[in-house]
Design a protein around this motif. Structure first.
Motif, PDB file in Angstrom:
ATOM      1  N   GLN A   2      31.181  27.421  64.913  1.00  0.00           N
ATOM      2  CA  GLN A   2      30.160  28.407  65.223  1.00  0.00           C
ATOM      3  C   GLN A   2      29.176  28.517  64.066  1.00  0.00           C
ATOM      4  O   GLN A   2      29.540  28.369  62.898  1.00  0.00           O
ATOM      5  N   LEU A   3      27.924  28.792  64.397  1.00  0.00           N
ATOM      6  CA  LEU A   3      26.887  28.867  63.384  1.00  0.00           C
ATOM      7  C   LEU A   3      27.219  29.894  62.307  1.00  0.00           C
ATOM      8  O   LEU A   3      26.961  29.666  61.115  1.00  0.00           O
ATOM      9  N   ARG A   4      27.823  31.009  62.689  1.00  0.00           N
ATOM     10  CA  ARG A   4      28.157  32.055  61.711  1.00  0.00           C
ATOM     11  C   ARG A   4      29.179  31.576  60.690  1.00  0.00           C
ATOM     12  O   ARG A   4      29.305  32.165  59.608  1.00  0.00           O
ATOM     13  N   ASP A   5      29.917  30.514  61.020  1.00  0.00           N
ATOM     14  CA  ASP A   5      30.936  29.999  60.106  1.00  0.00           C
ATOM     15  C   ASP A   5      30.412  28.890  59.192  1.00  0.00           C
ATOM     16  O   ASP A   5      31.134  28.422  58.316  1.00  0.00           O
ATOM     17  N   ILE A   6      29.162  28.471  59.385  1.00  0.00           N
ATOM     18  CA  ILE A   6      28.584  27.429  58.525  1.00  0.00           C
ATOM     19  C   ILE A   6      28.097  28.068  57.231  1.00  0.00           C
ATOM     20  O   ILE A   6      27.192  28.910  57.234  1.00  0.00           O
ATOM     21  N   GLU A   7      28.689  27.665  56.128  1.00  0.00           N
ATOM     22  CA  GLU A   7      28.353  28.211  54.811  1.00  0.00           C
ATOM     23  C   GLU A   7      27.453  27.274  54.010  1.00  0.00           C
ATOM     24  O   GLU A   7      26.703  27.713  53.142  1.00  0.00           O
ATOM     25  N   VAL A   8      27.586  25.971  54.285  1.00  0.00           N
ATOM     26  CA  VAL A   8      26.832  24.948  53.547  1.00  0.00           C
ATOM     27  C   VAL A   8      26.228  23.978  54.558  1.00  0.00           C
ATOM     28  O   VAL A   8      26.889  23.563  55.508  1.00  0.00           O
ATOM     29  N   ILE A   9      24.974  23.609  54.315  1.00  0.00           N
ATOM     30  CA  ILE A   9      24.305  22.603  55.144  1.00  0.00           C
ATOM     31  C   ILE A   9      23.999  21.399  54.261  1.00  0.00           C
ATOM     32  O   ILE A   9      23.401  21.548  53.177  1.00  0.00           O
ATOM     33  N   ALA A  10      24.418  20.219  54.698  1.00  0.00           N
ATOM     34  CA  ALA A  10      24.166  18.972  53.972  1.00  0.00           C
ATOM     35  C   ALA A  10      23.169  18.143  54.785  1.00  0.00           C
ATOM     36  O   ALA A  10      23.569  17.366  55.653  1.00  0.00           O
ATOM     37  N   PRO A  11      21.867  18.297  54.549  1.00  0.00           N
ATOM     38  CA  PRO A  11      20.882  17.543  55.324  1.00  0.00           C
ATOM     39  C   PRO A  11      20.907  16.059  54.953  1.00  0.00           C
ATOM     40  O   PRO A  11      21.191  15.693  53.807  1.00  0.00           O
ATOM     41  N   ASN A  12      20.596  15.232  55.924  1.00  0.00           N
ATOM     42  CA  ASN A  12      20.486  13.782  55.693  1.00  0.00           C
ATOM     43  C   ASN A  12      19.279  13.302  56.488  1.00  0.00           C
ATOM     44  O   ASN A  12      19.372  13.030  57.678  1.00  0.00           O
ATOM     45  N   PHE A  13      18.155  13.179  55.816  1.00  0.00           N
ATOM     46  CA  PHE A  13      16.892  12.910  56.507  1.00  0.00           C
ATOM     47  C   PHE A  13      16.520  11.432  56.460  1.00  0.00           C
ATOM     48  O   PHE A  13      15.342  11.089  56.432  1.00  0.00           O
ATOM     49  N   LYS A  14      17.497  10.553  56.460  1.00  0.00           N
ATOM     50  CA  LYS A  14      17.217   9.117  56.487  1.00  0.00           C
ATOM     51  C   LYS A  14      18.145   8.473  57.491  1.00  0.00           C
ATOM     52  O   LYS A  14      19.375   8.567  57.365  1.00  0.00           O
ATOM     53  N   ARG A  15      17.570   7.802  58.465  1.00  0.00           N
ATOM     54  CA  ARG A  15      18.379   7.212  59.532  1.00  0.00           C
ATOM     55  C   ARG A  15      19.152   5.999  59.051  1.00  0.00           C
ATOM     56  O   ARG A  15      20.303   5.794  59.424  1.00  0.00           O
ATOM     57  N   LEU A  27      31.991  12.580  51.701  1.00  0.00           N
ATOM     58  CA  LEU A  27      32.342  13.893  51.163  1.00  0.00           C
ATOM     59  C   LEU A  27      32.549  14.961  52.222  1.00  0.00           C
ATOM     60  O   LEU A  27      33.474  15.787  52.112  1.00  0.00           O
ATOM     61  N   VAL A  28      31.699  14.981  53.230  1.00  0.00           N
ATOM     62  CA  VAL A  28      31.715  16.110  54.163  1.00  0.00           C
ATOM     63  C   VAL A  28      33.068  16.293  54.850  1.00  0.00           C
ATOM     64  O   VAL A  28      33.560  17.432  54.942  1.00  0.00           O
ATOM     65  N   PRO A  29      33.731  15.238  55.355  1.00  0.00           N
ATOM     66  CA  PRO A  29      35.049  15.481  55.975  1.00  0.00           C
ATOM     67  C   PRO A  29      36.060  16.104  55.021  1.00  0.00           C
ATOM     68  O   PRO A  29      36.871  16.945  55.437  1.00  0.00           O
ATOM     69  N   LEU A  30      35.991  15.714  53.756  1.00  0.00           N
ATOM     70  CA  LEU A  30      36.903  16.291  52.765  1.00  0.00           C
ATOM     71  C   LEU A  30      36.523  17.739  52.482  1.00  0.00           C
ATOM     72  O   LEU A  30      37.386  18.631  52.438  1.00  0.00           O
ATOM     73  N   GLN A  31      35.244  18.012  52.325  1.00  0.00           N
ATOM     74  CA  GLN A  31      34.795  19.382  52.075  1.00  0.00           C
ATOM     75  C   GLN A  31      35.110  20.294  53.251  1.00  0.00           C
ATOM     76  O   GLN A  31      35.422  21.478  53.069  1.00  0.00           O
ATOM     77  N   ALA A  32      35.027  19.747  54.456  1.00  0.00           N
ATOM     78  CA  ALA A  32      35.223  20.554  55.661  1.00  0.00           C
ATOM     79  C   ALA A  32      36.647  21.062  55.809  1.00  0.00           C
ATOM     80  O   ALA A  32      36.895  21.984  56.601  1.00  0.00           O
ATOM     81  N   LYS A  33      37.581  20.512  55.050  1.00  0.00           N
ATOM     82  CA  LYS A  33      38.962  20.989  55.116  1.00  0.00           C
ATOM     83  C   LYS A  33      39.112  22.398  54.553  1.00  0.00           C
ATOM     84  O   LYS A  33      40.050  23.115  54.910  1.00  0.00           O
ATOM     85  N   SER A  34      38.192  22.804  53.663  1.00  0.00           N
ATOM     86  CA  SER A  34      38.326  24.128  53.048  1.00  0.00           C
ATOM     87  C   SER A  34      37.018  24.902  52.996  1.00  0.00           C
ATOM     88  O   SER A  34      36.949  25.960  52.360  1.00  0.00           O
ATOM     89  N   LEU A  35      35.974  24.373  53.684  1.00  0.00           N
ATOM     90  CA  LEU A  35      34.658  24.966  53.572  1.00  0.00           C
ATOM     91  C   LEU A  35      33.932  24.824  54.901  1.00  0.00           C
ATOM     92  O   LEU A  35      34.071  23.804  55.585  1.00  0.00           O
TER      93      LEU A  35
END
Length: 348
Positions: A2-15, A27-35
């Motif tokens: 849910q959007l209310r649970d998103i604390e950090v946004i990691a943008p990636n603007f290159k296809r 990194l993101v899958p590892l970070q998502a375990k606790s964040l």
């Protein structure tokens, strides 16, 4: 999520895949375990947590458990977008930027960096080019993906030769592909048990560069022993086949491939570009030579081709060093510490 649970946004603007994109993907899958973290942008695997563009208006609402969200940019375009969201649209965001560049930043980049709430440098060398307070946090490596070959795995190699020296990255002058090829042309005739393999994409504008190198290889009679594989499906599998890895770029941001090689159990000979001198223990896990010096590169490679015992000792040291010093978890923890500091300072 849910959007209310998103604390950090990691943008990636290159296809297109790049080193920055690879960092986000790891990194993101590892970070998502606790964040509560989500990516935003194209060209990312479907299994990563994602924020959709249509959800951006929801960022005016604060997250459930934090005073504001963190926007973690790694490119100029991402910094600019964060500034617009925070300062123009007045969304409750704080901005973090990770810098890997090892050159004097342009005036535009310096302008953007000064507007960040926190800055991370991926190496001490990149940090030396920053004019703002920053935290040095070296990249880590996925030690589950990059690991030594299990029994029987090496037999799946599709290139000939008892031993293999590898070089991975886009085929272009900046990456020093020509330096590697010329070192191999000089060395392989004296070391018949070795084959050289290059993995990496050649974009159309560099096709002539590759064609010139292939012509040099053919004139040397080494077309069967110096092979261009192009972009491979699983580069980690090739790293497990390398007995020695060479990273010869003329310039580099950070450069993960030496870490990937060491974690796979191969010593590394590298140019003094990127963060390589901060990754390699000189004379122990490999060698670092001056940039754009094919003679020095050739001289540093040869002992590893000629001496199995030396190479094996360096391989063991490289593996131990990568595992002890560069696990991805350490990088994630360093980033999390910066986030927590930004949240604490903002809440105060």
């Amino acid at each position: 999520m849910q959007l209310r649970d998103i604390e950090v946004i990691a943008p990636n603007f290159k296809r297109r895949l790049s080193g920055v994109t690879s960092t986000v993907v790891q990194l993101v899958p590892l970070q998502a375990k606790s964040l509560g973290i989500a990516t935003l942008g194209p060209g990312l695997p479907a299994d990563l947590p994602k924020l959709r563009w249509r959800q951006l208006p929801g960022l005016w609402r604060r997250p459930r458990h934090r005073p504001f969200r963190i926007w973690h940019a790694r490119r100029n375009t991402e910094m600019l977008a964060g500034i617009v969201l925070r300062d123009v649209l007045r969304m409750p965001l704080r901005l973090v930027f990770t810098s890997a560049a090892q050159r004097r930043h342009t005036a535009w980049t310096r302008f953007l960096i000064r507007r960040m709430d926190a800055v991370i440098a991926t190496s001490a060398r990149s940090g030396a080019f920053l004019k703002v307070p920053h935290t040095v946090n070296l990249h880590g490596i996925d030690l589950d993906r990059f690991r030594p070959a299990a029994p029987g795995e090496r037999s799946a190699a599709t290139a000939g030769g008892e031993h293999m020296v590898g070089c991975s990255g886009r085929i272009r002058h900046q990456k020093g592909t020509d330096l590697f090829v010329r070192a191999m042309i000089a060395l392989l005739p004296h070391h018949p048990c070795w084959t050289a393999v290059l993995t990496g994409r050649t974009t159309p504008e560099h096709a002539g560069f590759e064609a010139g190198l292939r012509a040099e290889i053919e004139r040397a009679g080494l077309s069967e022993r110096i092979r261009f594989l192009g972009e491979v499906d699983d580069v980690a599998a090739w790293f497990r086949r390398f007995d020695l890895y060479v990273a010869p770029p003329r310039n580099e941001g950070f450069g993960l491939t030496p870490l990937e090689a060491m974690a796979s159990g191969a010593p590394v000979v590298a140019s003094d570009a990127g963060a390589f001198a901060e990754l390699i223990v000189e004379g122990v896990t490999g060698r670092v030579v001056p940039v754009d010096d094919v003679a020095a590169l050739t001289a540093a490679i040869e002992p590893y081709l000629a001496d199995d015992d030396l190479r094996q000792r360096a391989a063991e040291a490289a593996l131990a060093h990568a595992r002890a010093t560069f696990p991805l978890q350490r990088e994630a923890e360093g980033i999390r510490a910066v986030y927590e500091r930004v949240w604490a300072e903002g809440a105060g």
